[in-house]
Design an enzyme around this catalytic site. Structure first.
Site, PDB file in Angstrom:
ATOM      1  N   ASP A   1       1.520   0.488  12.735  1.00 32.09           N
ATOM      2  CA  ASP A   1       1.844  -0.989  12.354  1.00 32.09           C
ATOM      3  C   ASP A   1       2.040  -2.214  13.284  1.00 32.09           C
ATOM      4  O   ASP A   1       2.291  -3.363  13.265  1.00 32.09           O
ATOM      5  CB  ASP A   1       2.760  -0.978  11.288  1.00 32.09           C
ATOM      6  CG  ASP A   1       2.391  -0.434  10.010  1.00 32.09           C
ATOM      7  OD1 ASP A   1       1.248  -0.488   9.406  1.00 32.09           O
ATOM      8  OD2 ASP A   1       3.133   0.353   9.244  1.00 32.09           O
TER       9      ASP A   1
ATOM     10  N   SER B   1      -2.467   9.774   8.334  1.00 33.20           N
ATOM     11  CA  SER B   1      -1.824   8.901   7.187  1.00 33.20           C
ATOM     12  C   SER B   1      -0.569   9.400   6.730  1.00 33.20           C
ATOM     13  O   SER B   1      -0.763  10.492   5.763  1.00 33.20           O
ATOM     14  CB  SER B   1      -2.882   8.435   6.030  1.00 33.20           C
ATOM     15  OG  SER B   1      -2.474   7.746   5.115  1.00 33.20           O
TER      16      SER B   1
ATOM     17  N   GLY C   1       0.738  -1.207  -0.091  1.00 28.36           N
ATOM     18  CA  GLY C   1      -0.047   0.025   0.001  1.00 28.36           C
ATOM     19  C   GLY C   1       0.791   1.215   0.097  1.00 28.36           C
ATOM     20  O   GLY C   1       0.554   2.307  -0.757  1.00 28.36           O
TER      21      GLY C   1
END
Length: 449
Positions: free
Chosen positions: A326, A174, A101
């Site tokens: 993560d 993000s 991604g």
């Protein structure tokens, strides 16, 4: 099934004390950005310590497809002969970004303000992930996107012929979205401004400044405001990639939960936008010392010394989520083997990663005998203490490297072995995971089916 071939079922069994040095691979985020910005500079960029996992290798192939000369010189050293900001050639083939991604979103940003067209695809997991969060701001520059319903890959991006600079407030924390907008802003005239309400990993800003871009950061009432002056000539760099804190999390957490363990992990990035897990582990009672702090390649690094520890559940501050997004899967494993309850909130971003990571961890931990609570934005793990997790389940990895590795770590300290249906995705970010953990003393095997 892995998008990269035949599934590899794996099982992890209770281990004796883990000992030794864990030389984890280079940082994945910095590796992607090194290749992309190297391709947008004029001249030769040399990169040492590049992560040679499938995700990063797919980005290297993409940069070749856009006209840069990218060479593997061996032993983690790479050379990129860049073609300059605005110099991308139109690729003749579809760009396959595999499982990444980060790779696909950053590359989309880099090409979106150039007068070329490119089509992107990925593996089964990546093709399920939403791209609208990137294509929406790229449209403000003048780029067009044509994909499947829900803004999913395969997708064709038609770059803006006359791009305009933008002012963009990132709606959710993000680093991928922020970085895609900044990379698009490189080839737009004037100043592109990105505002993030919560700070995310800042590798793109650091590296842009290192390559010579005019970029400033200011704290304002709206949030963290990043201003980039477009159409610079980027200068090639020598980049030493520090070791990945997200990959280091797996041997670190394994050593914490396996009784009698003591390991060192050298040269791990200590970037403050990436070290939320380590702050959290110390708050839980983990015995981690940070030795020989220094700077490498513009990033703070340190050597970690980790000893097995009795940990306690805590409530993880919500505002810490961007700095450890993560690492929640492996934190959930430590939480399961801690005393008390660990509460993780503000993590809805995990539902749109390689898989729905909240659901994947919840279902796998439940199958291993751990009580879980969850909602759209949180995960609560009721710990069973050291040695208290029954284990004995086969968990689904959902084509997600971090889910697979998290359950392999769980098996090292569970009463019964823990299996995953497919460990093949581990190669996307941590291709030496199995031999590295085996050298420390872990019991991981591949299952023949």
């Amino acid at each position: 099934m892995s998008g990269h071939g035949t599934p590899i079922p794996m099982t992890s069994a209770r281990s004796g004390p883990l000992k030794g040095e864990a030389r984890v691979p280079g940082d994945k985020s910095i590796s992607h950005r090194s290749l992309i910005l190297g391709a947008m500079a004029i001249g030769e960029t040399r990169i040492t310590g590049l992560l040679e996992g499938e995700d990063v290798l797919d980005t290297a192939k993409a940069m070749r497809a856009f006209g840069a000369e990218v060479n593997d010189l061996g032993d983690g050293e790479w050379s990129v002969h860049g073609i300059g900001v605005g110099g991308f050639a139109e690729p003749s083939q579809v760009i396959d970004c595999g499982n990444s991604g980060t790779g696909v979103r950053l590359i989309m940003g880099a090409m979106a303000t150039q007068p070329i067209t490119a089509t992107f695809t990925g593996d089964a997991s990546l093709n399920k992930r939403p791209m609208g969060r990137v294509t929406d701001p790229l449209a403000e520059f003048g780029a067009q996107s044509f994909g499947r319903s829900g803004g999913r890959l395969p997708m064709t991006i038609v770059g803006a012929r006359e791009p305009v600079p933008v002012r963009y407030v990132v709606p959710v924390p993000s680093a991928q979205v922020k970085s895609a907008v900044l990379l698009a802003g490189l080839n737009a005239p004037g100043k592109t401004v990105v505002i993030e309400k919560e700070a995310t990993r800042d590798h793109t800003e650091r590296m842009l400044q290192g390559f010579g871009a005019e970029l400033s950061v200011a704290e304002t009432d709206e949030g963290r405001e990043i201003t980039l002056t477009g159409q610079p000539e980027l200068s090639p760099q020598a980049i030493a990639v520090p070791r990945d804190p997200s990959s280091a999390a797996f041997p670190v957490c394994a050593a914490l939960i396996v009784e009698g363990s003591e390991i060192t992990v050298p040269g791990v990035s200590q970037n403050p936008t990436r070290n939320g897990l380590y702050t959290t582990l110390v708050e839980m009672g983990a015995d981690i010392t940070f030795e020989n702090p220094r700077e490498e390649g513009g990033e703070p690094v340190a050597d970690l010394r980790v000893r097995a520890s009795l940990t306690n559940g805590i409530e993880v501050p919500t505002d810490r989520a961007p700095s450890m997004i993560d690492e929640y899967p492996i934190l959930a494993v430590v939480a399961a083997l801690s005393e008390g309850t660990t509460t993780m909130r503000g993590i809805k971003e995990l539902r749109v990663k390689e898989c729905d990571r909240i659901d994947a961890m919840a279902r796998g931990l439940e199958a291993c005998g751990v009580r879980i609570e969850e909602d759209e934005d949180s995960l609560i793990v009721h710990g069973l203490g050291r040695g208290g997790v029954p284990g004995g389940a086969t968990c689904e990895s959902h084509l997600d490297h971090r889910i697979a590795m998290a359950f392999m770590v769980l098996g090292m300290a569970s009463q019964k072995p823990v299996s995953v249906d497919d460990g093949a995705p581990i190669a996307t970010s941590f291709p030496v995971f199995e031999p590295l953990m085996a050298e420390l003393g872990a019991q991981i095997r591949r299952d023949n089916r």
